[in-house]
Design an enzyme around this catalytic site. Sequence first.
Site, short mmCIF file in Angstrom:
data_model
loop_
_atom_site.label_atom_id
_atom_site.label_comp_id
_atom_site.label_asym_id
_atom_site.label_seq_id
_atom_site.Cartn_x
_atom_site.Cartn_y
_atom_site.Cartn_z
N LYS A 34 0.85 -1.20 0.00
CA LYS A 34 0.00 0.00 0.00
C LYS A 34 0.89 1.25 0.00
CE LYS A 34 -0.13 -0.51 5.03
NZ LYS A 34 -0.92 -0.94 6.18
N TYR A 251 16.30 28.78 10.82
CA TYR A 251 15.09 29.50 11.22
C TYR A 251 14.88 29.44 12.72
CZ TYR A 251 13.30 29.89 6.41
OH TYR A 251 13.11 30.21 5.10
C1 LIG Z 1 0.00 -2.04 6.67
C2 LIG Z 1 -0.57 -3.33 7.10
C3 LIG Z 1 0.26 -4.46 7.30
C4 LIG Z 1 1.76 -4.38 7.26
O1 LIG Z 1 2.24 -3.93 8.50
P1 LIG Z 1 3.82 -3.80 8.78
O2 LIG Z 1 3.88 -3.35 10.18
O3 LIG Z 1 4.35 -2.79 7.81
O4 LIG Z 1 4.39 -5.16 8.55
C5 LIG Z 1 -0.36 -5.66 7.57
N1 LIG Z 1 -1.70 -5.76 7.68
C6 LIG Z 1 -2.51 -4.70 7.52
C7 LIG Z 1 -3.99 -4.88 7.65
C8 LIG Z 1 -1.98 -3.46 7.23
O5 LIG Z 1 -2.80 -2.42 7.08
#
Ligand SMILES: *Cc1c(COP(=O)(O)O)cnc(C)c1O
Length: 362
Positions: A34, A251
Amino acid sequence: MRPIRATVDLAALRANLGVIRMRAPGAKIWAVSKANAYGHGLARLAPALAGADGLALLEIEAAIALREQGNTQPVLMLEGFFGAAELESFSHHRIASVVHHEEQLRMLRAARLEHPLAVFLKFNSGMNRLGFDATGMRRALDALRGGRNVASVSLMTHFADADGAPGIVDALERFERATDGMNLPATLANSAALLRYPRTHRDWVRPGIALYGCSPFANETAAAIGLRPVMTLRSRLIAVREIAPGERVGYGGMYTAQRAMRVGVVACGYADGYPRHAPGTAERGTPVQVAGKRTRTVGRVSMDMLIVDLGAIPEAGVGSEVVLWGEGLSADEVAAAAGTVSYELLCALAPRVPVDLIDSGR
Ligand SMILES: *Cc1c(COP(=O)(O)O)cnc(C)c1O
């Protein structure tokens, strides 16, 4: 050309996939990709992600783009469909869906689909974000079973505490009680759970951050787990100056020089994805690597630049290489200093940063 660039290493991703296979030998792998593969670029990583058993994401446009590029791997949408119209795309492109809410059951029942869907029925094991409670699971399963739009049902949950002290014992017990007797395939484990709790492996694991070479744990480094960073963000010094004691830097003058010192200006700022809240006070800086040596940031990160202490690196000058994170300096460490997690740094890599795809294994 402005010297900031990221490299993305396919060999590192393949190696991390190998580590995950070794740690979860009986399970198939949903490579969680994702958010444009955690900022690395999904299309870019596709050749290495082909080594996974499937891809898990949650943006339908990304899933459709994969199909249009000829990708035939199983694809699972982690939040499912958001409306009835989208369901048609899921069906047409043979995309599996998480179902976590009554509303989705209703849409699924009402639809007339080209192909029935593979459904992953999600249980709320204590995160209280998505998923059915125990009663809801039984009811949802009854509703799904035999439904003309359902090809198969698997079970799923997501742990709230796989990386922390509370752990998964209570959540796993809740899952087991709620699904007792269902006898269906299951996917429970994110990176933290799959590395720490082998009993969560089941049929499919769902690693994200470990694939990209970062650690899901605060107290265990990625290197100790055997993971290699996939993304390295590099830039160069574009200016160097000597400053007098009492002079302030950047800054708001967040940093005041305690003595005469040499500082370097790096072409990297928050508009490149570097966290603006990374500290650069006299007491606390954020780690950065210059000319192969570790130093720290001084002063506030600005939009296009940040400033580093060159006190211990006299050989550094304009043009010296700077590693912001990746090979030589874990994104986990930078994130910890900045009060966040590596996930956020990787996902935030800005579109203006050019990316070089490499394959260090070839
Ligand atoms: C993002 C996600 C993962 C992966 O999690 P990590 O901590 O990056 O391994 C697994 N399951 C779901 C439902 C997620 O949304």
